[in-house]
Design an enzyme around this catalytic site. Structure first.
Site, PDB file in Angstrom:
ATOM      1  CE  LYS A 106      -4.470   0.988   0.504  1.00 14.88           C
ATOM      2  NZ  LYS A 106      -5.621   0.263  -0.015  1.00 14.88           N
TER       3      LYS A 106
ATOM      4  N   GLY B 102     -22.406   5.261   4.648  1.00 16.75           N
ATOM      5  CA  GLY B 102     -21.526   5.726   3.573  1.00 16.75           C
ATOM      6  C   GLY B 102     -22.124   5.457   2.207  1.00 16.75           C
TER       7      GLY B 102
ATOM      8  N   GLY C 234     -20.787   6.447  -0.790  1.00 19.34           N
ATOM      9  CA  GLY C 234     -19.763   6.816  -1.768  1.00 19.34           C
ATOM     10  C   GLY C 234     -19.854   5.899  -2.970  1.00 19.34           C
TER      11      GLY C 234
ATOM     12  CB  VAL D 150     -18.431   0.631  -2.383  1.00 18.76           C
ATOM     13  CG1 VAL D 150     -18.943  -0.788  -2.220  1.00 18.76           C
ATOM     14  CG2 VAL D 150     -17.029   0.622  -2.951  1.00 18.76           C
TER      15      VAL D 150
END
Ligand code: NAI
Length: 372
Positions: free
Chosen positions: A86, A191, A193, A195
């Protein structure tokens, strides 16, 4: 400042700190494990409070990618084989993201010569990957319209991630209730967003919009959801925290990590926690606590693996193939069922079973490498 002991605890293989004077780039690339292949994981652009926070986040996310990619290796019968890594760029993506800075980040990735492959993550988009392609081929998740060396990009992986989460939720329902029938089930989504909104679209078709409650910190997201699905229930962004108190069958965290913690766990009134967010459990013991409360938890790096599958498929010699990515992602549901059964049989948590599964994949490859 995190010390070497902490790095050892996370089991990271290597950490690269990059500072670029001209562009102000401050980037950390963590290579967690390359047993299964190059370390594949997104590039997060986030306004961290401190360098310590950034490094800790990068190490935690990189470790998660090792586990996720090991699960993907299993799901794909070894066809998709990547290690875990990452990177994080410190800064506010809305203010600090410039073309020059992205190119400097691309050069840093390029210097690693394929040891790490980046992709989009929080604060970065497929359009950013497009820019970075100018300086490195070691980025994925590029726009569908782009043809990298004659190969098509896979585009935004979020819709495929949502398919995996939806399939995972079906498996959870079947495990708890004996059927994935959704009409009378209640859902709470945190959430909306990339997804979360796609998930809402799937759930609104299969269940009843009036049985869905949603929340987001962003008023515009709530307004969009309400205008497209007038029957859904919405929480005011100032009260978005009340999502934890909702009586529902499925709570789907699709925003930030660490939301299953000492403060929230006792508030939950659901039977299932299944959503896209990475690192949902603040600590492993919170998985134990969910089990004690009789709440089924779908391990995050299994249920949200669709996005990483999409990116991995794009990296294959033949290039991106939507049907292939979709087919591998739809295996998430059956794998979760297998994990839940094993957890019940061993009287342990799904999180532990998934972790053992990932470790087993890694061990088999290490054993093979040693024989070679
Ligand atoms: P996003 O940034 O598009 O959406 C996140 C949404 O959550 C935003 O609308 C934001 O306003 C909202 N939010 C933030 N904090 C909140 C809070 N405390 N309460 C309510 N809403 C809040 O991110 P995306 O891409 O949809 O990802 C969602 C989660 O899923 C993240 O944790 C991400 O790491 C994870 N994930 C995403 C994948 C993808 O393909 N996009 C793949 C695998 C994991």
């Amino acid at each position: 400042m995190p010390n070497f002991q902490q790095m050892e605890q996370y089991g990271v293989q290597r950490i690269h700190h990059i500072y670029d004077k001209d562009t102000g780039l401050k980037m950390i690339i963590v290579i967690h494990d390359r047993t299964l292949g190059p370390a594949l994981g997104g590039i997060r652009f986030y306004d961290y409070l401190s360098e310590e926070d950034a490094l800790e986040d990068a190490m935690r996310l990189a470790r998660g990618m090792t586990f996720k990619n090991a699960i993907i290796h299993k799901l794909s019968g070894g066809r998709l084989s990547y290690g875990g890594g990452k990177s994080v760029i410190m800064g506010n993506p809305n203010k600090d993201k410039t073309k020059a800075l992205l190119l400097a980040a691309a050069e840093a990735i390029n210097e690693l010569d394929g040891e790490y492959i980046g992709g989009e993550d929080m604060g970065t988009y497929d359009s950013d990957m497009e820019v970075m392609l100018e300086r490195t081929k070691h980025v994925a998740g590029i726009q569908e319209t782009h043809s990298k060396g004659g190969k098509r990009g896979g585009g935004d992986p979020s819709p495929i991630t949502a398919i995996g989460v939806f399939e995972g939720i079906r498996s959870c329902l079947t495990y708890v209730y004996g059927t994935d029938w959704m009409k009378q089930r209640k859902f709470a989504i945190q959430g909306l967003g990339k997804v979360g909104f796609s998930l809402l679209e799937y759930l609104a078709v299969r269940s009843m919009p009036s049985n869905i409650i949603v929340t987001d910190k962003d008023t515009a997201r709530i307004a969009k959801a309400k205008s497209e699905y007038p029957e859904i229930n919405v929480l005011d962004p100032d009260h978005s925290d009340e999502i934890f108190d909702q009586q529902c069958d499925v709570f789907a965290p699709c925003a930030i990590g660490g939301i299953i913690n000492d403060g929230t766990i006792k508030r939950l009134k659901c039977k299932i926690v299944a959503g896209a967010a990475n690192n949902q459990l603040r600590e492993p013991r919170h998985g134990e606590m969910l089990k004690e409360l009789g709440i089924l938890y779908a391990p995050d790096y299994v249920i949200n693996a669709g996005g990483a599958i999409n990116v991995s498929v794009e990296l294959q010699p033949g290039g991106y193939d939507h049907d292939r990515a979709d087919a591998f992602t739809r295996r998430i549901g059956p794998l979760l069922t297998q994990i839940f059964r094993a957890a019940t049989a061993k009287n342990t948590t799904p999180e532990k079973v998934a972790g053992e599964m990932a470790e087993m994949v890694l061990k088999s490859r290490r054993d093979l490498n040693n024989v070679d």
